[in-house]
Design an enzyme around this catalytic site. Structure first.
Site, PDB file in Angstrom:
ATOM      1  N   ARG A 237      80.648  77.052  79.722  1.00 54.08           N
ATOM      2  CA  ARG A 237      81.482  77.384  78.570  1.00 54.08           C
ATOM      3  C   ARG A 237      81.187  76.430  77.418  1.00 54.08           C
ATOM      4  O   ARG A 237      80.653  75.343  77.609  1.00 54.08           O
ATOM      5  CB  ARG A 237      82.974  77.274  78.917  1.00 54.08           C
ATOM      6  N   GLY A 258      73.291  75.190  79.143  1.00 50.92           N
ATOM      7  CA  GLY A 258      74.370  74.266  78.830  1.00 50.92           C
ATOM      8  C   GLY A 258      75.384  74.801  77.832  1.00 50.92           C
ATOM      9  O   GLY A 258      75.259  75.901  77.281  1.00 50.92           O
ATOM     10  N   HIS A 259      76.399  73.994  77.584  1.00 48.53           N
ATOM     11  CA  HIS A 259      77.501  74.374  76.702  1.00 48.53           C
ATOM     12  C   HIS A 259      77.030  74.523  75.250  1.00 48.53           C
ATOM     13  O   HIS A 259      76.120  73.837  74.796  1.00 48.53           O
ATOM     14  CB  HIS A 259      78.634  73.345  76.779  1.00 48.53           C
ATOM     15  N   ASN A 260      77.650  75.474  74.562  1.00 52.61           N
ATOM     16  CA  ASN A 260      77.415  75.745  73.137  1.00 52.61           C
ATOM     17  C   ASN A 260      76.062  76.382  72.835  1.00 52.61           C
ATOM     18  O   ASN A 260      75.715  76.564  71.662  1.00 52.61           O
ATOM     19  CB  ASN A 260      77.540  74.478  72.281  1.00 52.61           C
ATOM     20  N   SER A 278      74.032  73.079  72.952  1.00 56.24           N
ATOM     21  CA  SER A 278      73.968  73.309  71.503  1.00 56.24           C
ATOM     22  C   SER A 278      72.590  73.736  71.017  1.00 56.24           C
ATOM     23  O   SER A 278      72.268  73.624  69.838  1.00 56.24           O
ATOM     24  CB  SER A 278      74.419  72.058  70.734  1.00 56.24           C
TER      25      SER A 278
END
Length: 364
Positions: A237, A258-260, A278
């Site tokens: 998330r 990974g996140h973002n 990211s």
């Protein structure tokens, strides 16, 4: 599952020669043909050589001499690779997922179950979850609170759909995939070793990870329509905004995202790829097996990164990258060739130095 040959050829938009009324029951490799009703897939010249009785029907490349193979009929295709998709779909066995909720499943009273959906044995559906029409949730999968599963989606056995995950229509989640786990994000009270290393190339005095504080993932995860996610793959998330996977993207087994991360449409992400947080990835990007992508990287649409490459800088749209660190393909080839020549160069230098009179300076 009998199929009339003429109907199959029409579905493939391919040319049929011979007796189109023949019926076939399954698609097989030429060496596995065991009955006259087997449809032999021999769309390469080396496979054609393996066609033999009892096979009487085959799918061949355009231009193949099907009569010389002793066949009674053949479907001739222009592009064998693309023909495999509708062919295998036509003969794929049905998944046992009858509509309704199995007696051993738990569905929270606040969850919404769409018409015609299948909730299999020992499935857990959390509070506020929404399961779309005709979705299939197979044995021992779980769907957490406030998650949404789109119509006609398939969630395979053991898969985990976390809180606030939204999955689009016709998406496929293979066994033990995990969507919506917390991101790997931690902070230090003062500047830590990673920040110091990025800024100066060294770990400064006092820049030590004496305490790691969890940064919680308050965002969600959005999966588009027609996305396929392989067995054991994991997608985190977002921290504040959602992690996003675009329509039509296919993700292989054991991938970590990974996140973002924001990924575009129709990407191909192969096994063992790791994408740090990211990162922004455009449309139709291909990341081959074991590619590693650093955080906050931008990869442009239509880029291709070859296997085992390490991406540490932005990648331009349409670029082909290769190596560790990843370089444009032509440059990477030159580097690899120079590396291969290096032992010979060093041996030549040693020979020259050995033959040189001691009074002369040695070659560098």
């Amino acid at each position: 599952m009998d199929v009339v040959l003429a109907e199959l050829a029409a579905a493939l938009e391919a040319r049929l020669e011979g007796d189109g009324a023949l019926r076939v029951a399954r698609a097989v490799h030429p060496s596995d043909a065991a009955a006259p009703t087997d449809l032999v897939l021999a769309m390469a010249e080396d496979l054609e050589k393996l066609v033999k009785p009892p096979a009487r029907v085959a799918v061949l490349r355009e231009g193949a001499d099907w009569k010389a193979l002793g066949l009674e009929a053949a479907i001739l295709v222009r592009r064998p690779k693309s023909a495999m998709a509708p062919l295998t779909a036509r003969f794929a066995p049905e998944i046992h997922a009858p509509p309704g909720v199995h007696a051993t499943a738990f569905v929270d009273p606040s969850a919404e179950i769409g018409e015609g959906s299948s909730i299999g044995p020992f499935v857990w559906i959390g509070p506020g979850a929404k399961i779309g029409p005709r979705a299939r949730i197979l044995a021992q999968a779980s769907v957490a609170e406030d998650a949404e599963i789109g119509p006609d989606a398939l969630i395979a056995s053991g898969a985990r759909v976390g809180a606030r995950v939204r999955i689009g229509a016709r998406a496929i989640l293979h066994p033990n995939a995990v969507l919506g786990s917390d991101g790997f994000s931690f902070a230090t009270p003062e500047r830590g070793s990673v920040e110091s290393a990025k800024a100066t190339g060294a770990v400064a005095e006092g820049a030590r990870n004496t305490h790691l504080m969890r940064v919680f993932s308050l965002g969600g995860l959005r999966i588009g329509d027609d996305v396929e996610i392989g067995a054991g793959a994991t997608i985190d998330r977002g921290t504040l905004r959602d992690t996003e996977i675009g329509d039509g993207t296919k993700i292989d087994n054991l991938v970590q995202i990974g996140h973002n991360v924001r990924m575009g449409r129709n990407c191909l992400i192969c096994a063992h790829v790791g994408i740090a947080g990211s990162t922004e990835i455009g449309d139709r990007v291909v990341l081959a097996g074991k590619v590693g992508v650093a955080d906050h990287i931008r990869i442009g649409s239509d880029a291709v990164v070859t296997a085992s490459s390490g991406v540490g800088t932005d990648v331009a749209p349409g670029a082909v990258m290769m190596g560790f660190p990843a370089l444009p393909h032509a440059e990477a080839i030159r580097v690899f060739m120079a590396q291969r020549r290096l032992p010979r160069f060093m041996e030549k230098m040693r020979s020259q130095n050995a033959a040189r009179p001691k009074s002369e300076p040695e070659a560098p």
